[in-house]
Design an enzyme around this catalytic site. Structure first.
Site, mmCIF file in Angstrom:
data_model
loop_
_atom_site.group_PDB
_atom_site.id
_atom_site.type_symbol
_atom_site.label_atom_id
_atom_site.label_comp_id
_atom_site.label_asym_id
_atom_site.label_seq_id
_atom_site.Cartn_x
_atom_site.Cartn_y
_atom_site.Cartn_z
ATOM 1 N NE ARG A 1 -9.086 -6.358 -2.535
ATOM 2 C CZ ARG A 1 -8.272 -5.600 -1.798
ATOM 3 N NH1 ARG A 1 -7.770 -6.052 -0.682
ATOM 4 N NH2 ARG A 1 -7.986 -4.369 -2.174
ATOM 5 C CG ASP B 1 1.385 1.296 9.036
ATOM 6 O OD1 ASP B 1 1.923 2.381 8.748
ATOM 7 O OD2 ASP B 1 1.613 0.239 8.429
ATOM 8 C CB SER C 1 7.688 -1.505 13.762
ATOM 9 O OG SER C 1 6.570 -2.371 13.786
ATOM 10 C CG HIS D 1 1.597 0.033 -0.810
ATOM 11 N ND1 HIS D 1 2.454 -1.048 -0.941
ATOM 12 C CD2 HIS D 1 0.858 -0.222 0.307
ATOM 13 C CE1 HIS D 1 2.255 -1.898 0.049
ATOM 14 N NE2 HIS D 1 1.288 -1.428 0.823
ATOM 15 C CD GLN E 1 0.099 -8.124 4.885
ATOM 16 O OE1 GLN E 1 1.285 -8.241 4.610
ATOM 17 N NE2 GLN E 1 -0.610 -7.048 4.539
HETATM 18 MN MN MN Z 1 2.760 -0.661 6.831
#
Ligand code: MN
Length: 425
Positions: free
Chosen positions: A151, A135, A267, A142, A250
């Site tokens: 961040r 990926d 996915s 994005h 994540q």
């Molecule tokens: Mn992705």
């Protein structure tokens, strides 16, 4: 070789609605199972699935060098490995046989009965056995949005981002075809302020990522690289792709090695692979790149495709609300650059490998490709038509993605890429 299958003036003897994603100019490839439990490779025109195994057995590919069982398989990997010349011969022949002026199959009721199925009478399966899945992270909008949220808005893009098509190796075992429900994942997330024990439980920040993905053929031997001018020879076609993401998992796990359990629980891909050849009329310039890329990434000509993308959320027993519209052409790094970069170190790419584009966000707030960005991490919930709001995806919500290209002559689409979120077990 000329791609005669793309002739925009061609009409089929199969009736095709003008808003269909599958006119005779598309001729995508997929795998389906019939009510008699026969699995076959096929294509689609309008609302009809065409069994290419039967089509081949009945002699309609005569003169094209194909092994007898090339379509009698449960994935397209071997056919894809036959290479671009064969893909073109096959698409051109299918277009000829289904052309309104060709009576060979049209006027043969016995053959038609063996070859043509209504879409509601078949079930779509995964089109390829995905060996490796990568990926990328190739939309500048994005990457800037996520860099700002995770961040620091002042340094949203790391200096490498503008020089390298950034990517990570994903997991192929959990790639599923459109329509397969997914389970909300369970996992660790960041400890509360002042605590050391992480939180653990169902993800509270379940998200989608609006992506496309390309499927490759055998490209290079281990140790060799693919020159950028040759890369498109090795791209069979594209699917739409929802890279489901659990943002809380994540956010806690991604330092220092990147995505892991926040990504690999599911996915979803659309089941028809639309060939790069079919997309040829929709080529457009890719965005101007800030720095001149290194020579191995320098691409001549139009590097992108004008593919309109859409995401909707449908609550259980409710109507769908479209929440974003984006476009594949916003991608900063092109597929050719991604594949050239992927192989520059000698990494070998194989038939059936899948390369995700990364979330495709456009320049405006209604063109962002994830809830993380659309709601700015929950600060600005989106309103659905039934009056409810969403910061992220709720249990029993269905996420619906669509992708299509359109010009004055023809519309080529991907069908839906759909997944419903079930509660944790
Ligand atoms: Mn992705």
């Amino acid at each position: 070789m000329k791609i005669t299958a793309n002739n925009p003036n061609r009409k089929s003897w199969i009736k095709v609605d003008e808003n269909s994603d599958f006119p005779i100019q598309n001729i995508p490839f997929g795998v389906f199972i019939t009510k008699d439990d026969i699995i076959t490779i096929g294509t689609r025109i309008g609302d009809f699935a065409i069994d290419l195994g039967a089509f081949h057995q009945l002699g309609y590919f005569n003169g094209i060098p194909l092994t007898d069982d090339i379509f009698l398989q449960d994935n397209l990997n071997d056919f894809i490995a036959d290479g671009r010349k064969t893909w073109r011969l096959v698409r051109n022949r299918i277009a000829d046989v289904f052309d309104v002026t060709n009576g060979s199959l049209r006027d043969n009721a016995v053959h038609k009965d063996k070859v043509i199925f209504r879409m509601e009478d078949v079930e779509m399966l995964l089109p390829v056995a995905v060996g490796d899945y990568t990926d990328f992270y190739a939309s500048k909008e994005h990457a800037t949005n996520v860099g700002s949220l995770f961040r620091d808005p002042e340094n949203a893009l790391f200096p490498n981002w503008l020089q390298i098509p950034i990517g990570y190796h994903g997991r192929s075992s959990s790639i599923i075809p459109s329509g397969t429900p997914i389970r909300r994942p369970v996992g660790q997330s960041k400890p509360n302020e002042g605590e050391t024990t992480p939180n653990f439980g169902p993800s509270k920040l379940l998200d989608f990522e609006l992506e496309m993905a390309f499927i490759t053929t055998d490209s290079n031997n281990l140790g060799d690289r693919i020159p950028i001018e040759d890369t498109e020879e090795y791209i069979f076609g594209l699917v739409q792709f929802n890279d489901w993401s659990a943002r809380d998992i994540q956010g806690w796990e991604y330092v220092p090695l990147g995505p892991f359990l926040g990504k690999n629980f599911a996915s979803t891909i659309s089941p028809w692979i639309v060939t790069l050849d079919a997309l040829e009329p929709f080529r457009v310039e890719n965005p101007k790149q800030v720095y001149k890329p290194l020579p191995y990434l320098k691409q001549e000509g139009k590097g992108s495709y004008d593919i309109k993308l859409q995401v909707g959320i449908q609550p259980e027993n409710g109507e769908e609300t479209v929440i974003a519209n984006s476009n594949f052409k916003y991608m900063y790094w092109t597929m050719a650059q991604q594949l050239a970069h992927h192989t520059v170190n000698g990494c070998n790419v194989r038939s059936g490998d899948m390369m995700g584009s990364g979330t495709i966000s456009g320049p405006t707030k209604d063109s962002y490709g994830s809830m993380l960005e659309l709601t700015w991490r929950g600060q600005n919930p989106v309103q659905l038509n039934d009056g409810t709001t969403r910061k992220f995806i709720n249990d029993n919500d269905t996420v619906i993605m669509r992708a299509h290209c359109k010009n004055d002559n023809v519309r080529i689409g991907f069908g839906d890429c759909v997944g419903k979120v079930l509660p944790v077990k």
